[in-house]
Design an enzyme around this catalytic site. Structure first.
Site, mmCIF file in Angstrom:
data_model
loop_
_atom_site.group_PDB
_atom_site.id
_atom_site.type_symbol
_atom_site.label_atom_id
_atom_site.label_comp_id
_atom_site.label_asym_id
_atom_site.label_seq_id
_atom_site.Cartn_x
_atom_site.Cartn_y
_atom_site.Cartn_z
ATOM 1 N N TYR A 222 0.836 -1.207 0.000
ATOM 2 C CA TYR A 222 0.000 0.000 0.000
ATOM 3 C C TYR A 222 0.867 1.252 0.000
ATOM 4 O O TYR A 222 0.667 2.171 -0.803
ATOM 5 C CB TYR A 222 -0.901 -0.033 1.231
ATOM 6 C CG TYR A 222 -1.660 1.236 1.514
ATOM 7 C CD1 TYR A 222 -2.708 1.648 0.693
ATOM 8 C CD2 TYR A 222 -1.350 2.017 2.634
ATOM 9 C CE1 TYR A 222 -3.429 2.804 0.972
ATOM 10 C CE2 TYR A 222 -2.064 3.175 2.914
ATOM 11 C CZ TYR A 222 -3.090 3.565 2.087
ATOM 12 O OH TYR A 222 -3.789 4.709 2.368
ATOM 13 N N TYR B 132 4.059 -9.226 7.356
ATOM 14 C CA TYR B 132 3.681 -7.967 7.982
ATOM 15 C C TYR B 132 4.890 -7.347 8.684
ATOM 16 O O TYR B 132 5.678 -8.028 9.329
ATOM 17 C CB TYR B 132 2.563 -8.171 8.995
ATOM 18 C CG TYR B 132 2.043 -6.860 9.554
ATOM 19 C CD1 TYR B 132 1.132 -6.103 8.830
ATOM 20 C CD2 TYR B 132 2.491 -6.376 10.776
ATOM 21 C CE1 TYR B 132 0.671 -4.891 9.307
ATOM 22 C CE2 TYR B 132 2.024 -5.169 11.267
ATOM 23 C CZ TYR B 132 1.120 -4.427 10.533
ATOM 24 O OH TYR B 132 0.675 -3.224 11.009
#
Length: 377
Positions: free
Chosen positions: A166, A315
């Site tokens: 993102y 992550y």
């Protein structure tokens, strides 16, 4: 003061709905709005000042309609995005399409017609701080962690850590916007939000949606459902939080002062409202005890969980997001006013009234991309 004709991509999301509140309050504004859903803006669907299209901006139909709308626009505002950290690891291609590739035709339209583009980016373009890569990981030197729009380097993690999908897409859009400005003369403003908190921010899992929303809604759902608040990797990441009302004041200052806001990058956040995510969880317990008049919430359980278990492999978190807002103060005359506790009280009370007092949550339905704000995980 009216703005005129406004193309607003992502008008039905969290930030978009609050921006519509402001824009449609002013006589003389005409909004051409786009989104994949309308639940947060139903009260405006019959307003003659809003021309709403429930469609993906990446479709052929949308591109044709947008060509016409951009041609008549005084400003184009982009809030369309997928900005939920839970999706960065699991659906990276969808995240890249929505945040980068679907937007490219709109950028070209604005550049060809030299229309002012206000692009909502993200504080995640900064990535991790320089401090986080030093051996002691200390925050002794502000030059190594305070985020300055025109100076701070943008540091992403390795490709295998898809959490940065993102942020990387948003950074490329910023570079495209700036390149169109330098080569084609397109006027622009880039806004980097730092955790806008307020009513309508997210769905609550198990109530009107599924999956993992951003941190505020995750904690609210846990409180309402009497489940433990889950802290990813101990909750030691630091975030600053700004009221959606203060944030909208900043956006309106941008719109009303083009001579000062064009061709600039702005952080919109509140440096005075910094907390670790662990501190946020503890404060939300206390605030909810006040809202419900139930002191048992003061001891509501908080559990640690690993990032791999919560988000999946790949992550990696931002360590700290401490913005400099000196540009917004100097050029826009904007300073945030609401404290963290006031912001949480207003936000959480709205959630409590919707999901507990009124028990009026709509049935779960397929939702489009989240729009306009990154979370505080």
């Amino acid at each position: 003061m009216p703005i005129g004709n406004i193309v607003l991509l992502g008008c039905g999301g969290y930030i978009g709905s609050h921006l519509l509140d402001r824009l449609l309050r002013e006589p003389g504004n005409k909004v051409f709005g786009w989104d994949l859903e309308h639940r947060k803006i139903e009260q405006y669907l019959n307003n003659p000042a809003l021309d709403f299209e429930e469609s993906n901006i990446g479709s052929a139909y949308a591109r044709q309609r947008l060509e016409e709308q951009v041609a008549s626009a005084d400003v184009v505002i982009n809030l369309a995005a997928i900005c939920n950290p839970a999706e960065y690891n699991t659906e990276p291609l969808r995240v890249l399409d929505a945040n980068l590739f679907d937007l490219q035709p709109v950028l070209r339209m604005c550049a060809e017609q030299r229309k002012w583009l206000i692009h909502f980016s993200t504080s995640e373009v900064y990535g991790r701080t320089i401090s986080s890569y030093l051996p002691d990981e200390s925050f002794d030197d502000p030059d190594l962690y305070v985020l300055k729009e025109d100076e701070t380097p943008l540091i992403m993690g390795p490709i295998r850590n898809q959490r940065w999908t993102y942020a990387a897409a948003k950074q490329v859009v910023e570079r495209l916007v700036y390149a169109y400005h330098r080569e084609r003369g397109m006027p622009f403003t880039v806004i980097r939000p730092l955790n806008f908190f307020g009513p309508r921010m997210d769905y609550l899992p198990g109530h009107d949606g599924d999956g993992v929303p951003r941190v505020l809604a995750s904690f609210m759902a846990a409180l309402i459902d009497r489940k433990p608040l889950q802290l990813v990797d101990g909750g030691w990441a630091r975030r600053t939080i700004v009221s959606i009302d203060d944030a909208m004041d900043a956006v309106m200052a941008v719109l009303q002062q083009p001579e000062r806001s064009q061709n600039q990058f702005f952080n919109v956040g509140n440096p005075d409202n910094e907390v670790t995510v662990r501190e946020l969880a503890e404060l939300m317990r206390a605030v909810y005890a006040e809202i419900t008049d139930d002191p048992t919430y003061l001891e509501h359980p908080i559990h640690d969980v690993s990032a791999a278990d919560f988000y999946g492999a790949g992550y990696e978190d931002c360590d700290r997001r401490m913005p400099s807002i000196e540009k917004a103060k100097a050029l826009l005359g904007w300073t945030p006013r609401k404290s963290l506790r006031t912001t949480l009280l207003e936000t959480m009370r709205a959630y409590h009234e919707t999901y507990v007092v009124n028990a009026a949550a709509p049935p779960a339905e397929a939702t489009g991309p989240a729009v306009g704000s990154e979370g505080a995980r």
